[in-house]
Design a protein around this motif. Structure first.
Motif, PDB file in Angstrom:
ATOM      1  N   ASP A  69       0.829  -1.208   0.000  1.00  0.00           N
ATOM      2  CA  ASP A  69       0.000   0.000   0.000  1.00  0.00           C
ATOM      3  C   ASP A  69       0.864   1.259   0.000  1.00  0.00           C
ATOM      4  O   ASP A  69       0.613   2.211  -0.759  1.00  0.00           O
ATOM      5  N   ALA A  70       1.899   1.248   0.855  1.00  0.00           N
ATOM      6  CA  ALA A  70       2.796   2.407   0.915  1.00  0.00           C
ATOM      7  C   ALA A  70       3.562   2.569  -0.384  1.00  0.00           C
ATOM      8  O   ALA A  70       3.795   3.694  -0.860  1.00  0.00           O
ATOM      9  N   ARG A  90       2.582   1.640  -3.436  1.00  0.00           N
ATOM     10  CA  ARG A  90       1.674   2.170  -4.464  1.00  0.00           C
ATOM     11  C   ARG A  90       1.467   3.671  -4.273  1.00  0.00           C
ATOM     12  O   ARG A  90       1.442   4.432  -5.242  1.00  0.00           O
ATOM     13  N   GLU A  91       1.306   4.088  -3.029  1.00  0.00           N
ATOM     14  CA  GLU A  91       1.162   5.520  -2.765  1.00  0.00           C
ATOM     15  C   GLU A  91       2.400   6.294  -3.196  1.00  0.00           C
ATOM     16  O   GLU A  91       2.312   7.470  -3.571  1.00  0.00           O
ATOM     17  N   SER A  92       3.554   5.617  -3.164  1.00  0.00           N
ATOM     18  CA  SER A  92       4.801   6.248  -3.568  1.00  0.00           C
ATOM     19  C   SER A  92       5.043   6.161  -5.070  1.00  0.00           C
ATOM     20  O   SER A  92       6.070   6.630  -5.567  1.00  0.00           O
TER      21      SER A  92
END
Length: 433
Positions: free
Chosen positions: A220-221, A223-225
């Motif tokens: 998740d982190a 993808r956010e990055s």
């Protein structure tokens, strides 16, 4: 993204770095690389974390600083071949293919290489918990890691001498442990049998509440990055003066760099990219998940005599630890997973509830010197991070720190938890050239 972090030919490549492998190591590396401003794509034929990372024991095994075998393996070889449910199994059909690997393993049991392996494992392990705390804090998920220690228990009174000898060996390697008698063991884990005579408590260890949740939090982190995850398989590759070309099952990809981190499947692509054949085999690991046993233990507990581990997780108690050498293609023998429940009999005051239990098998990547490959080769176009055997979860966050620096600056002098990153010489690909 700051323009200075893009490659000069960014418009002609699919990514700055393609990470091959979406296990815990590949995902952790992808997140760290993207946060350095790299355009990252992750390739895996499975969903992230659905290989060996899904089913590991969940134990942060920083105390396990010794190689996967010692000289006693020679005496145990007949049993390994004959007992299909023993704790260490070598499938006779895989034996001819595995023979060169085992020959290398035995060669590495000589005093000097054995000492180098221990030093190399310890250098990674002693930095691993700090790296994990740092990584999980960075994604606002510190609760996924519990650092309450772990236990190695014994049942035979005469085993106390073996425990004392092990404690002395670990003390020599700066591994902190406490020798507890039975009352102290039952104080922390009252559900354990009164037949437990004592054990070693390792205060500088821990466990995760769910390995898959850890992977998902990092995904998740990532993808956010800006990390892109693609379901595909890299089958071959080559390096040219512009970067790396990967042939996948569905297309051709170009990138400035590639990171090979696909665990037990890493050898063919490494050979394709570097010309070096890595002696990689797989420890097929099994687990049995008991969903009705969420409250039985507060910390991970390993049995000295029975040679398996029990780790408390949010969805139940995970029994794991069996090792089988049978290659990548043979079907799993799930009797090995169910054997873990039989091994638990007598370890508790009341037997474990195996209702709705689920068995699992996965492939741990193992090299004959028990050290991973963490390196940058081919004019820094090819990065490597695989071969962590049963310490993949333990060493993943630190490996991501090392890879980040190999990929972006070549400088590994950054500190993790007050320690500098380890000297990479023991983990270089060149040791197999």
């Amino acid at each position: 993204m700051p323009s200075e972090h893009r490659t000069a030919h960014a418009s002609t490549v699919d990514a700055d770095i393609v990470v091959v492998g979406a296990g815990i190591i590949g995902v952790a590396c992808a997140l760290s690389l993207s946060r350095q401003g790299q355009r990252v794509m992750v390739l895996d034929k499975q969903l992230p974390g659905m290989g060996a990372s899904f089913g590991n024991a969940g134990h942060m095994a920083t105390e396990q600083v010794f190689p996967i075998a010692d000289t006693s393996i020679l005496a145990r070889l007949p049993g390994m071949l004959l007992d299909p449910t023993g704790p260490l199994r070598l499938d006779w059909r895989h034996f001819p293919k595995a023979l060169p690997w085992f020959a290398r393993l035995l060669w590495n049991l000589r005093e000097a290489p054995y000492r180098r392996s221990v030093a190399g494992i310890r250098a990674l392990n002693e930095r691993s918990l700090a790296a994990w705390r740092q990584l999980l804090d960075a994604v606002n998920q510190p609760h996924l890691l519990r650092t309450d220690g772990s236990l190695l228990v014994y049942e035979r009174e005469e085993a106390s001498h073996e425990i004392e000898a092990l404690q002395a060996r670990m003390r020599d390697q700066r591994v902190l442990s406490e020798h507890w008698h039975s009352d102290a063991v039952r104080d922390i884990a009252p559900a354990l049998s009164r037949g437990i005579r004592g054990g070693l408590f390792f205060p500088e260890t821990g466990h995760v509440v769910d390995p898959q949740r850890v992977v998902e939090a990092l995904v998740d982190a990532a993808r956010e990055s800006g990390v892109i995850f693609a379901r595909d398989e890299a089958v071959s590759g080559r390096v040219d003066d512009r970067g790396v070309i990967l042939d996948t099952r569905t297309r051709k990809l170009t990138a400035s760099k590639v990171l090979v981190s696909c665990g037990a499947h890493s050898a063919p692509l490494t050979a394709s990219l570097t010309g070096i054949k890595v002696p990689l085999d797989t420890e097929r690991g099994y687990h049995l998940m008991l969903p009705n046993e969420r409250e039985r233990l507060p910390v991970a507990v390993t049995s000295l005599e029975r040679r398996f581990i029990m780790t408390p997780m949010e969805h139940g108690l995970r029994l794991a630890g069996t090792v089988e050498f049978a290659g990548l293609t043979r079907p799993p023998n799930m009797q090995r997973a169910w054997q873990l429940h039989r091994l638990s009999h007598g370890l508790f005051e009341t037997e474990l509830d195996a209702g709705s239990a689920s068995p699992w098998m996965g492939f741990r990547p193992s090299l004959p010197d028990s050290l991973p490959i963490i390196d940058s080769v081919m004019d820094d176009r090819v990065l490597l991070a695989f071969g962590h055997h049963h310490l993949g979860l333990t060493q993943a966050a630190l490996t991501a720190d090392i890879v980040k620096h190999l990929a972006t600056s070549g400088d590994t002098r950054e500190t993790v938890g007050g320690r500098s990153l380890p000297d990479l010489q023991p983990y270089r690909l060149s040791r197999f050239a």
